[in-house]
Scaffold this active site. Structure first.
Site, mmCIF file in Angstrom:
data_model
loop_
_atom_site.group_PDB
_atom_site.id
_atom_site.type_symbol
_atom_site.label_atom_id
_atom_site.label_comp_id
_atom_site.label_asym_id
_atom_site.label_seq_id
_atom_site.Cartn_x
_atom_site.Cartn_y
_atom_site.Cartn_z
ATOM 1 N N ASP A 65 0.870 -1.182 0.000
ATOM 2 C CA ASP A 65 0.000 0.000 0.000
ATOM 3 C C ASP A 65 0.906 1.232 0.000
ATOM 4 O O ASP A 65 1.941 1.222 0.662
ATOM 5 C CB ASP A 65 -0.841 -0.052 1.287
ATOM 6 C CG ASP A 65 -2.002 0.925 1.296
ATOM 7 O OD1 ASP A 65 -2.764 0.937 0.326
ATOM 8 O OD2 ASP A 65 -2.144 1.655 2.297
ATOM 9 N N TYR A 67 2.633 4.775 0.952
ATOM 10 C CA TYR A 67 2.724 5.578 2.174
ATOM 11 C C TYR A 67 1.590 6.607 2.166
ATOM 12 O O TYR A 67 1.263 7.167 1.127
ATOM 13 C CB TYR A 67 4.058 6.313 2.239
ATOM 14 C CG TYR A 67 5.279 5.432 2.370
ATOM 15 C CD1 TYR A 67 5.395 4.511 3.408
ATOM 16 C CD2 TYR A 67 6.336 5.543 1.470
ATOM 17 C CE1 TYR A 67 6.537 3.718 3.544
ATOM 18 C CE2 TYR A 67 7.481 4.764 1.598
ATOM 19 C CZ TYR A 67 7.579 3.853 2.636
ATOM 20 O OH TYR A 67 8.691 3.076 2.763
ATOM 21 N N PHE A 78 8.092 1.281 -1.113
ATOM 22 C CA PHE A 78 9.121 1.508 -0.085
ATOM 23 C C PHE A 78 9.874 2.832 -0.234
ATOM 24 O O PHE A 78 10.525 3.281 0.699
ATOM 25 C CB PHE A 78 10.132 0.349 -0.011
ATOM 26 C CG PHE A 78 9.534 -0.962 0.387
ATOM 27 C CD1 PHE A 78 9.124 -1.193 1.690
ATOM 28 C CD2 PHE A 78 9.351 -1.971 -0.548
ATOM 29 C CE1 PHE A 78 8.553 -2.407 2.066
ATOM 30 C CE2 PHE A 78 8.778 -3.193 -0.189
ATOM 31 C CZ PHE A 78 8.379 -3.414 1.117
ATOM 32 N N HIS A 187 8.750 -9.379 6.544
ATOM 33 C CA HIS A 187 8.670 -8.002 6.063
ATOM 34 C C HIS A 187 9.654 -7.130 6.854
ATOM 35 O O HIS A 187 9.909 -7.396 8.029
ATOM 36 C CB HIS A 187 7.237 -7.495 6.273
ATOM 37 C CG HIS A 187 6.927 -6.238 5.529
ATOM 38 N ND1 HIS A 187 7.239 -4.991 6.024
ATOM 39 C CD2 HIS A 187 6.332 -6.037 4.333
ATOM 40 C CE1 HIS A 187 6.846 -4.063 5.148
ATOM 41 N NE2 HIS A 187 6.290 -4.676 4.117
#
Length: 227
Positions: A65, A67, A78, A187
């Site tokens: 998803d 930020y 990321f 993760h």
């Protein structure tokens, strides 16, 4: 919603853009933008495709998803814009990168140099309402990005798929693992990094797989940006 993607991606995805679910998704995102702030900005929604044309995809790093805080998201999973403090997951990625590759931790979280070297850095969901994580999930983006995974899996030459965390690992079912390499671990988020991301050496594993496939390795060092 403007669809700005390179021609080689468009050739593979044009049928998706014409499907009813995608038309519905476009209406939903446009409606959200009319009422709320939505990230990333419209011109950045398809940035992952712009930086990594289909022919150049050697590595596929899947995020979840975008930020959802101000000025962070710019369409690469990321990654954050220049001048924005790296969020915790990215801080952990840089810590592991230092341990794995000896790279210095940069003064920014702008990961475009990785995308420009053939890493498709795609979230499963490409938009989000400001300050509301996962607010655009289950509106059609996942159908679209699942198709992107299938299309990349259909490439003749080997691709390295990087699946961090349970959400991404569920996508392995879409990948032809007889032809492609899958690198998976926990993760890098603070909740799970110590349970299998730290010490997993993903960057050296990616380069090892690229070497084995006769492809150029990634230069992982993110350059410092001038203030």
């Amino acid at each position: 919603m403007q669809i700005t993607i390179p021609e080689d991606w468009h050739a593979h995805l044009k049928q998706e853009f014409e499907k009813p679910y995608f038309q519905k998704l476009t209406s939903f995102v446009d409606g959200e933008r009319a009422q709320y702030e939505v990230f990333p900005p419209e011109e950045n929604v398809f940035s992952a495709f712009q930086h990594t044309p289909y022919a150049n995809v050697n590595v596929f790093l899947l995020g979840q998803d975008p930020y959802h805080d101000n000025n962070q998201a710019h369409g690469l999973c990321f990654s954050v814009r220049p001048g924005i403090k790296p969020p915790p997951s990215l801080v952990n990625m840089f810590k592991e990168l230092r341990e794995d590759q000896g790279c210095s931790i940069p003064n920014n979280g702008y990961l475009v140099p990785w995308a420009d070297q053939g890493i498709l850095m795609l979230n499963a969901v490409l938009t989000v309402r400001a300050h509301q994580a996962n607010s655009h999930k289950n509106h059609g983006w996942e159908t679209f990005t699942d198709e992107v995974i299938r299309i990349v899996s259909a490439k003749e030459e080997p691709v390295i798929f990087v699946l961090w965390g349970g959400y991404a690992q569920k996508k392995q079912a879409l990948i032809d693992t007889s032809r492609h390499t899958v690198i998976s671990s926990a993760h890098p988020s603070p909740l799970s990094a110590r349970n299998g991301f730290f010490g997993s050496h993903p960057y050296s594993k990616i380069n090892q797989a690229l070497r084995a496939a006769g492809k150029p390795e990634i230069d992982w060092q993110i350059p410092n940006l001038q203030a």
